[in-house]
Design a protein around this motif. Structure first.
Motif, mmCIF file in Angstrom:
data_model
loop_
_atom_site.group_PDB
_atom_site.id
_atom_site.type_symbol
_atom_site.label_atom_id
_atom_site.label_comp_id
_atom_site.label_asym_id
_atom_site.label_seq_id
_atom_site.Cartn_x
_atom_site.Cartn_y
_atom_site.Cartn_z
ATOM 1 N N LYS A 1 37.061 -14.679 2.971
ATOM 2 C CA LYS A 1 35.875 -13.820 2.832
ATOM 3 C C LYS A 1 36.271 -12.353 3.036
ATOM 4 O O LYS A 1 35.836 -11.469 2.300
ATOM 5 C CB LYS A 1 34.840 -14.260 3.874
ATOM 6 C CG LYS A 1 33.448 -13.706 3.660
ATOM 7 C CD LYS A 1 32.520 -14.408 4.637
ATOM 8 C CE LYS A 1 31.096 -13.964 4.518
ATOM 9 N NZ LYS A 1 30.223 -14.726 5.419
ATOM 10 N N LYS A 2 37.114 -12.115 4.027
ATOM 11 C CA LYS A 2 37.564 -10.731 4.260
ATOM 12 C C LYS A 2 38.322 -10.215 3.040
ATOM 13 O O LYS A 2 38.172 -9.059 2.649
ATOM 14 C CB LYS A 2 38.472 -10.668 5.489
ATOM 15 C CG LYS A 2 37.740 -10.822 6.799
ATOM 16 C CD LYS A 2 38.716 -10.673 7.956
ATOM 17 C CE LYS A 2 38.157 -11.306 9.221
ATOM 18 N NZ LYS A 2 39.188 -11.661 10.191
ATOM 19 N N GLY B 1 28.321 -19.590 1.892
ATOM 20 C CA GLY B 1 29.364 -19.043 2.737
ATOM 21 C C GLY B 1 28.881 -18.028 3.760
ATOM 22 O O GLY B 1 29.683 -17.434 4.479
ATOM 23 N N GLU B 2 27.558 -17.850 3.862
ATOM 24 C CA GLU B 2 27.013 -16.918 4.871
ATOM 25 C C GLU B 2 27.273 -17.469 6.263
ATOM 26 O O GLU B 2 27.576 -16.739 7.183
ATOM 27 C CB GLU B 2 25.488 -16.776 4.682
ATOM 28 C CG GLU B 2 25.063 -15.826 3.591
ATOM 29 C CD GLU B 2 25.475 -14.395 3.893
ATOM 30 O OE1 GLU B 2 25.239 -13.934 5.021
ATOM 31 O OE2 GLU B 2 26.063 -13.765 3.012
ATOM 32 N N THR C 1 29.165 -10.572 0.548
ATOM 33 C CA THR C 1 29.515 -11.980 0.727
ATOM 34 C C THR C 1 30.137 -12.546 -0.548
ATOM 35 O O THR C 1 30.599 -11.796 -1.401
ATOM 36 C CB THR C 1 28.283 -12.777 1.208
ATOM 37 O OG1 THR C 1 28.734 -14.078 1.553
ATOM 38 C CG2 THR C 1 27.186 -12.845 0.166
ATOM 39 N N PHE C 2 30.149 -13.860 -0.640
ATOM 40 C CA PHE C 2 30.784 -14.477 -1.807
ATOM 41 C C PHE C 2 29.954 -14.221 -3.068
ATOM 42 O O PHE C 2 28.717 -14.213 -3.002
ATOM 43 C CB PHE C 2 30.906 -15.978 -1.587
ATOM 44 C CG PHE C 2 31.858 -16.324 -0.481
ATOM 45 C CD1 PHE C 2 33.224 -16.324 -0.697
ATOM 46 C CD2 PHE C 2 31.398 -16.652 0.783
ATOM 47 C CE1 PHE C 2 34.121 -16.636 0.323
ATOM 48 C CE2 PHE C 2 32.277 -16.961 1.812
ATOM 49 C CZ PHE C 2 33.640 -16.951 1.588
ATOM 50 N N SER D 1 36.986 -17.757 6.516
ATOM 51 C CA SER D 1 36.632 -16.448 7.053
ATOM 52 C C SER D 1 37.658 -15.390 6.615
ATOM 53 O O SER D 1 37.289 -14.261 6.263
ATOM 54 C CB SER D 1 36.500 -16.618 8.563
ATOM 55 O OG SER D 1 36.913 -15.522 9.223
#
Ligand code: BG6
Length: 479
Positions: free
Chosen positions: A409-410, A476-477, A6-7, A406
């Protein structure tokens, strides 16, 4: 090494605003007139005008903004409530040096920004400071010829030194310029971009327009690298970035000529990043300029400056992607940023293509090119918000941001791009830069102000306020 899914923990979550779009108080605190104080209110249909004198029948939205100058405490408190860990603000040069050429700075201006920054620090919000977000003292344009004059580089460096020294220990992240890349010698420019960046109307440039743009671009780039060195000399803890407004350009189709067109159109936006990251002004640009009879002398001192002034991070403003023009396309078909509309994408009410995947593409493209940390310094949706029973249900904004986050995040988790923060533009409604409207709203916070001049300036959280609060809370989850 195990890759975080994650972040990163120290990721900056927050937003970006600019002085001329929010502060107002244009004649308070010793501020001098700046270029945007002469920019009228426009709309999607009616372009902003840039008048020499103030005209009585026209509105100049920077004069009042959203009154952030007086309400910064209230606004920062609301940012803190959302859980912001960073806020990017700009310092208005004309509050520090009202004409730009004074011996001594205006202490009241320095005190003001110092107080704003103290407020951010109080809430553990990292201040990220843009030193130039279209806020040039107008005198430097009218009496000194703007960035065409190398003396203006010296005035800028003096201003930078004053501000960075005064805020030493409080601010670590500095941005030298916002979006200087919209001036490119090879592009047919519009008045709006040459004006907001350099206070000059493209249509009024006499003689070789390409040469004027090339010289402005060169001098600003040089000022940027000189400032980077200076900022780190003042405090070795300082990190210096420059912000670029990039919209990736896709080819019209797979015809090789169209692929080439797309490459060329997109590449134009990168010569200044090359210059600031690679330690030299790019040779291809020097030669390209020569093809147009433009011979810019790069002195030994300049060469040294490019070597010594490399960036620590790259700031990216991302709103949309474009489609490359084909050579014979009529100019009438071109939108504000050029190109035609992409049939696979929806557009905002202002015709900006909504393309979350474009953000992942840009992050990958830029990171692989330079290997430097990237901060998303702007991203957001300009939309019309309607008050219904005292509330703003802005699902469209939530949807836009969710999709962009999103994809970002990728880029971080799957593509291993070092992205260090996401600063949404503008977390509170403010004056639009390209149209001068209030109607084009971006905020998590609604501001009761309308284009006809009415409104009590009160602030109201929109639905997106609580959504972003949750995003930050869950790191950011949960988007
Ligand atoms: C960026 C600028 O290009 O776009 C901001 O840095 C601007 O100043 C933002 O506000 C959005 O553009 P607009 O015209 O919708 O305000």
């Amino acid at each position: 090494m195990k890759q975080s899914k994650t972040f990163p923990k120290d990721f900056f979550w927050g937003g970006s605003i600019a002085a001329h779009q929010c502060e107002g108080a244009w004649q308070e605190g010793g501020k001098g007139p700046a270029i945007m104080d002469y920019a009228t209110a426009g709309s999607y249909e009616i372009p902003r005008e840039f008048t020499y004198e103030l005209e009585e029948d026209k509105k100049y939205p920077s004069h009042d903004g959203i009154d952030f100058y007086h309400r910064y405490k209230e606004d920062i408190k609301m940012f803190a409530e959302m859980g912001f860990t960073a806020l990017r603000i700009s310092i208005d040069w004309s509050r520090i040096y009202p004409r730009g050429d004074e011996e001594q700075p205006n202490q009241e201006g320095l005190n003001y920004y110092s107080k704003v920054i103290d407020e951010l620090i109080h809430y553990h919000i990292e201040p990220i400071i843009t030193l130039y977000h279209f806020e040039m003292p107008v005198t430097l344009v009218r009496e000194y010829d703007s960035w065409l004059n190398p003396q203006v580089i010296d005035f800028y460096l003096k201003y930078v030194k004053t501000v960075v020294s005064a805020l030493k220990g409080k601010v670590k992240y500095w941005v030298t310029f916002n979006e200087m890349n919209h001036i490119d010698p090879q592009t047919e420019a519009s008045d709006i971009f040459t004006y907001i960046i350099a206070g000059i109307k493209y249509s009024e440039i006499k003689g070789n327009k390409k040469e004027v743009l090339a010289r402005i671009g060169y001098n600003m780039t040089l000022a940027g690298v000189k400032a980077a060195k200076l900022i780190r000399e003042i405090d070795t803890h300082n990190k210096v970035g420059c912000v670029f407004g990039i919209h990736p350009i896709y080819p019209r189709d797979c015809h090789p000529a169209n692929i080439m067109n797309a490459f060329k159109e997109m590449d134009r936006d990168f010569y200044q990043i090359d210059a600031m990251c690679n330690g030299e002004f790019p040779k291809y640009k020097i030669e390209e300029n020569k093809d147009y009879g433009i011979d810019i002398e790069i002195t030994l001192e300049d060469k040294k400056a490019f070597q010594e002034g490399k960036l620590d991070f790259i700031g990216m403003n991302y709103y949309q992607t474009g489609v490359a023009k084909v050579a014979d396309e009529s100019l009438e078909d071109q939108k504000l940023f050029g190109g035609v509309q992409n049939p696979y994408l929806q557009q905002s009410k202002w015709g900006w293509a909504i393309d979350p995947i474009g953000l992942r593409y840009l992050l990958n493209y830029t990171y692989r090119k330079y290997g430097l940390p990237i901060m998303i310094t702007e991203n957001g949706l300009g939309a019309v918000d309607e008050l219904v029973d005292g509330k703003i249900h802005d699902d469209y904004r939530i949807d836009y941001l969710k999709q962009h986050l999103s994809e970002m995040k990728k880029a971080i988790v799957e593509d291993h791009v070092e992205c260090i923060g996401y600063l949404m533009w503008g977390p509170i409604d403010l004056v639009s830069a390209t149209t001068g409207e209030m109607k084009k709203r971006y905020g998590f916070i609604y501001v009761n102000k309308y284009d006809d001049g009415t409104g009590d300036l009160s602030r109201l959280p929109k639905d997106s306020f609580y959504w972003y609060q949750h995003v930050i809370e869950t790191q950011g989850e949960e988007l």
